[in-house]
Design an enzyme around this catalytic site. Structure first.
Site, PDB file in Angstrom:
ATOM      1  N   LYS A  65      33.646  49.208  34.720  1.00 44.52           N
ATOM      2  CA  LYS A  65      32.493  49.253  33.725  1.00 44.52           C
ATOM      3  C   LYS A  65      32.913  49.428  32.292  1.00 44.52           C
ATOM      4  O   LYS A  65      32.407  49.333  31.372  1.00 44.52           O
ATOM      5  CB  LYS A  65      31.299  50.244  34.207  1.00 44.52           C
ATOM      6  CG  LYS A  65      30.589  49.698  35.336  1.00 44.52           C
ATOM      7  CD  LYS A  65      29.484  50.589  35.650  1.00 44.52           C
ATOM      8  CE  LYS A  65      28.486  50.270  36.767  1.00 44.52           C
ATOM      9  NZ  LYS A  65      27.794  51.192  37.196  1.00 44.52           N
TER      10      LYS A  65
ATOM     11  N   LYS B 193      29.859  40.626  43.940  1.00 54.08           N
ATOM     12  CA  LYS B 193      28.746  41.393  44.626  1.00 54.08           C
ATOM     13  C   LYS B 193      27.500  40.981  43.883  1.00 54.08           C
ATOM     14  O   LYS B 193      27.488  40.674  42.671  1.00 54.08           O
ATOM     15  CB  LYS B 193      28.979  42.755  44.200  1.00 54.08           C
ATOM     16  CG  LYS B 193      28.261  43.702  45.122  1.00 54.08           C
ATOM     17  CD  LYS B 193      28.570  45.444  44.569  1.00 54.08           C
ATOM     18  CE  LYS B 193      27.996  45.533  43.158  1.00 54.08           C
ATOM     19  NZ  LYS B 193      28.026  46.929  42.706  1.00 54.08           N
TER      20      LYS B 193
ATOM     21  N   LYS C  94      22.258  44.095  39.936  1.00 51.08           N
ATOM     22  CA  LYS C  94      21.122  44.036  39.223  1.00 51.08           C
ATOM     23  C   LYS C  94      21.468  43.852  37.669  1.00 51.08           C
ATOM     24  O   LYS C  94      20.567  43.430  36.455  1.00 51.08           O
ATOM     25  CB  LYS C  94      20.352  45.252  39.021  1.00 51.08           C
ATOM     26  CG  LYS C  94      20.932  46.472  38.777  1.00 51.08           C
ATOM     27  CD  LYS C  94      19.871  47.763  39.455  1.00 51.08           C
ATOM     28  CE  LYS C  94      20.819  48.859  39.936  1.00 51.08           C
ATOM     29  NZ  LYS C  94      20.142  49.788  40.899  1.00 51.08           N
TER      30      LYS C  94
END
Ligand code: TYM
Length: 341
Positions: free
Chosen positions: A120, A203, A206
């Site tokens: 991230k 994966k 969202k």
């Protein structure tokens, strides 16, 4: 030292950083419902709004909306706010308080090794928030604030749960106590890692910019069917055993999704569909998916028509949660040597 016996208690959380996906449902919420209904655990489920602002700040109304919608998603999927304690993290201030103590227990090296932090923060770690680095210490606090013994999660949370165990062990060791339990991760079932519908090596998430890559829990029946029809596959028919899916990530993903939705094993799916081409299999998968998901999505939208009722449920959840969390935080402060007068 005598081993403390801890109450069998489950804790898990989901970030209201976006809408709920099929990955969240199959990897987490469905397991939450099973563990609630099994009856041998006290269950605490949480919308982790403090975590939701670590990667980027959200528009305040969007965060409020997402938090309520996540709560609606929990309830529509079968979490009963009477049987489980349902909370929003920031409404139980002890999470942030214990999070601070754990930020002082965890080591920088541990945090910098977290793969989700590395993914991230990307190439520009200097610009990542301090909260993103501290994120797993707050997650450990979420869990240990309730002395939770079991944590159902998807596969991507495994490393964070190992860190939670390390934090509990270091706290216990450094203060010479047996106060925090060494939590068991519960990562089980056919769908611990639901993959992206357009790329079976990634994966389902969202935060992916493309909506075609995921099924959202708010998608209607037509959208679900369309996304499954357009999911990436290969030209070969379905094999008769799961070993033959090893190098076919897109095919394996659809088989696993079918298995998890239908509560059967991937091998049982192949027993029923071996030899079928994906054109046919996708129709069967759409039927199972719509059957399971459409009632949840319509119940979510019904619940969202009454946001005051959702707020009431969360207020009551926070009061119940604090009956557990306040004494544990007080005792932690006492162990650490914070003056309590
Ligand atoms: P989050 O919000 O990313 O995801 C919530 C849960 O959904 C699971 N999940 C998946 N499972 C299977 N396949 C997928 N594609 C998929 N995507 C998500 C996740 O594994 C997770 O179980 N750090 C956590 C939130 C958290 C938490 C906690 C969890 C905060 N405190 C304490 C457990 C206990 C997170 O970001 O989950």
């Amino acid at each position: 030292m005598a081993q403390t016996q801890f109450t069998q208690r489950v804790f898990s959380g989901i970030q209201p950083s976006g809408g709920l996906t099929l990955g969240n449902y199959l990897g987490a919420i469905k397991r939450f419902v099973d563990m609630q209904d099994e009856g041998s655990f006290q269950t605490v489920y949480c919308m982790v709004d403090l975590h939701a602002i670590t990667a980027k700040l959200l528009d305040p109304d969007t965060l409020r909306h997402n938090t309520r919608e996540l709560c609606a998603g929990f309830i529509a999927s079968g979490i009963d706010p009477e049987k489980s304690i349902l909370i929003n993290q920031s409404q139980v201030p002890e999470h942030a308080q214990l999070g601070w103590i754990f930020s002082c227990i965890a080591r920088m090296g541990w945090m910098e090794r977290m793969t989700q932090y590395k993914d991230k923060s990307g190439k520009n770690a200097e610009a990542a928030s301090l909260g993103l680095l501290a994120y797993p210490a707050l997650m450990a606090a979420d869990i240990l604030l309730y002395h939770a013994t079991h944590v159902p999660v998807g596969d991507d949370q495994k490393q964070h749960l190992e860190l939670t165990r390390d934090i509990a062990a270091k706290f216990n060791h450094d203060y010479g106590v047996d106060f925090f339990p060494i939590t068991e991760p519960v990562i089980e079932g056919a769908a611990t890692r639901v993959m992206n519908l357009q790329d079976g090596t990634k994966k389902m998430s969202k935060s992916d910019p493309s909506d075609k890559t995921r099924i959202n829990m708010t998608d209607d029946a037509d959208t679900i069917a369309k996304k499954i029809r357009k999911a990436k596959t290969d030209p070969d028919p379905l094999p008769d055993n799961t070993d033959a899916l090893t190098d076919r990530p897109d095919a394996r993903n659809l088989v696993n999704i079918y298995a998890a939705l239908g509560d059967i094993t991937p091998q049982a799916v192949l027993d029923q569909h071996a030899g079928a081409l994906f054109g046919h299999f996708k129709v069967a998968l759409s039927d199972v998916a719509v059957d399971k998901l459409a009632p949840i999505s319509s119940e979510m939208s019904r619940l969202m028509d009454d946001p005051a009722e959702i707020d009431r449920i969360l207020r009551r959840g926070a009061d119940r949660a604090r009956e557990i969390s306040v004494p544990i935080l007080e005792k932690t402060y006492d162990i650490v040597g914070m003056l309590r007068s």
